[in-house]
Design an enzyme around this catalytic site. Sequence first.
Site, PDB file in Angstrom:
ATOM      1  N   ARG A 117       3.965  -0.642  11.699  1.00  0.00           N
ATOM      2  CA  ARG A 117       4.503  -1.391  10.576  1.00  0.00           C
ATOM      3  C   ARG A 117       4.298  -0.557   9.309  1.00  0.00           C
ATOM      4  NH1 ARG A 117       1.375  -5.203  13.536  1.00  0.00           N
ATOM      5  NH2 ARG A 117       2.623  -6.866  14.493  1.00  0.00           N
ATOM      6  N   LYS A 174      -1.981  -6.714  11.801  1.00  0.00           N
ATOM      7  CA  LYS A 174      -1.970  -8.068  11.247  1.00  0.00           C
ATOM      8  C   LYS A 174      -3.212  -8.834  11.685  1.00  0.00           C
ATOM      9  CE  LYS A 174       2.973  -9.055  10.681  1.00  0.00           C
ATOM     10  NZ  LYS A 174       4.084  -9.948  11.091  1.00  0.00           N
ATOM     11  N   HIS A 200      11.280  -1.177   9.171  1.00  0.00           N
ATOM     12  CA  HIS A 200      11.140  -1.910  10.431  1.00  0.00           C
ATOM     13  C   HIS A 200      12.145  -1.423  11.473  1.00  0.00           C
ATOM     14  CE1 HIS A 200       8.938  -5.210  12.272  1.00  0.00           C
ATOM     15  NE2 HIS A 200      10.028  -5.511  12.924  1.00  0.00           N
ATOM     16  N   ARG A 243      10.438   0.993  13.629  1.00  0.00           N
ATOM     17  CA  ARG A 243       9.578   0.301  14.603  1.00  0.00           C
ATOM     18  C   ARG A 243      10.425  -0.197  15.778  1.00  0.00           C
ATOM     19  NH1 ARG A 243       4.622  -2.457  15.073  1.00  0.00           N
ATOM     20  NH2 ARG A 243       4.699  -4.653  15.670  1.00  0.00           N
ATOM     21  N   HIS A 250       1.650  -6.838  19.023  1.00  0.00           N
ATOM     22  CA  HIS A 250       2.250  -8.168  19.052  1.00  0.00           C
ATOM     23  C   HIS A 250       1.293  -9.166  19.691  1.00  0.00           C
ATOM     24  CE1 HIS A 250       6.636  -6.497  18.895  1.00  0.00           C
ATOM     25  NE2 HIS A 250       6.131  -6.696  17.689  1.00  0.00           N
ATOM     26  N   TYR A 301      13.012  -6.360  21.560  1.00  0.00           N
ATOM     27  CA  TYR A 301      13.329  -4.936  21.487  1.00  0.00           C
ATOM     28  C   TYR A 301      13.820  -4.384  22.827  1.00  0.00           C
ATOM     29  CZ  TYR A 301      10.623  -5.207  17.167  1.00  0.00           C
ATOM     30  OH  TYR A 301      10.145  -5.545  15.926  1.00  0.00           O
TER      31      TYR A 301
END
Length: 350
Positions: free
Chosen positions: A198, A224, A298, A301, A324, A333
């Site tokens: 990210r 995150k 992004h 990514r 994730h 994806y």
Amino acid sequence: MKGRSLWRKYIIRSNVAVQTNSTTTHARRSTNTNVLMQAAPASRALTAADFHQLTDVPPAVAWFANIDNEQTRRAYQNDVQEFMAFAGIEDPHAFRLVGRGHVLAWRKDLERRTLGAATIRRKLSALSSLFESLCEANAVQGNPVDGVKRPKLDSQEGKTPAIGDRQARGLMTAPDASTLQGLRDRAMLATLLYHGLRRAELCALRLVDLQDRRGVRHMQVHGKGSKIRYVPLHPAAAGAIAAYLETAGHGDDKLGPLFRPVSNNARGARAITPDGVYKVLIKYAGIVGIDVEGFGPHALRATAATNALEHDADIAKVQQWLGHANISTTRVYDRRQMRAEDSPTFRVVY
């Protein structure tokens, strides 16, 4: 606007409260029972006004303060402010009066504004997260968002565009390797394209985050929710980073940021900003002929994840690699079933 200004007032007050509470908690742990029974010292950490202010921090503000990720916090703040303005809420304590009818009316207004399904789902999720926190604090009787139908996403395929291999190679070689800025930009683009980071994760990288683990060079990535993951460093990216650091001269600043502005790359310099990364990417996207409409960091990514999956990477490993929390996020994806060359169209023979 009243809801927005009031929300900010409570946020400012809660920030003071959290900082003050941290100080007093430390002091309280270092105080034994005998001292507690003595008279209060002349110098106290909390004034009487501070003490009563801390007891009056609304649970809604406590929920906001507990969101660790800055981007999530900003997005959720905007969503809740929007609902407050729509519902005419002028006091966070009034959340206890919100019912399902208010939420349904807001959803209808969001649909009237032709917002995307993903956007509406996020806004409802923000409001639901708030009410879940209020329920845990016994500030409300229930979550009025429960049972409110959320729009289905149009497709399982991610909306973020992934660029092709040729375009990715073009991006990484577009910066001028004879300049410090070009070397830095090559290293940043390679780090994004080979590791699926990210933008905020890239900016947070420090020299000390480049580590050897069982003989293999890794990056310690701060993701995150303050989650840390270790990503093996791709040889191509490692070479680009080494070339950049050799010219930049801050390779021994272990606690300093890995990527920093060219105009200030000395010891103690700040990291490049997310906005700076965006500008770098858009600059080279234009040079190599990539349509910059809706394009951003992004997309790199998405490109890294798509490329890894197309080359038979295990999707569970890709989930961990990207950081994730849910594998369903990783699946957006996975475009392998949508490759044109595999379509039955090209199996038809007349």
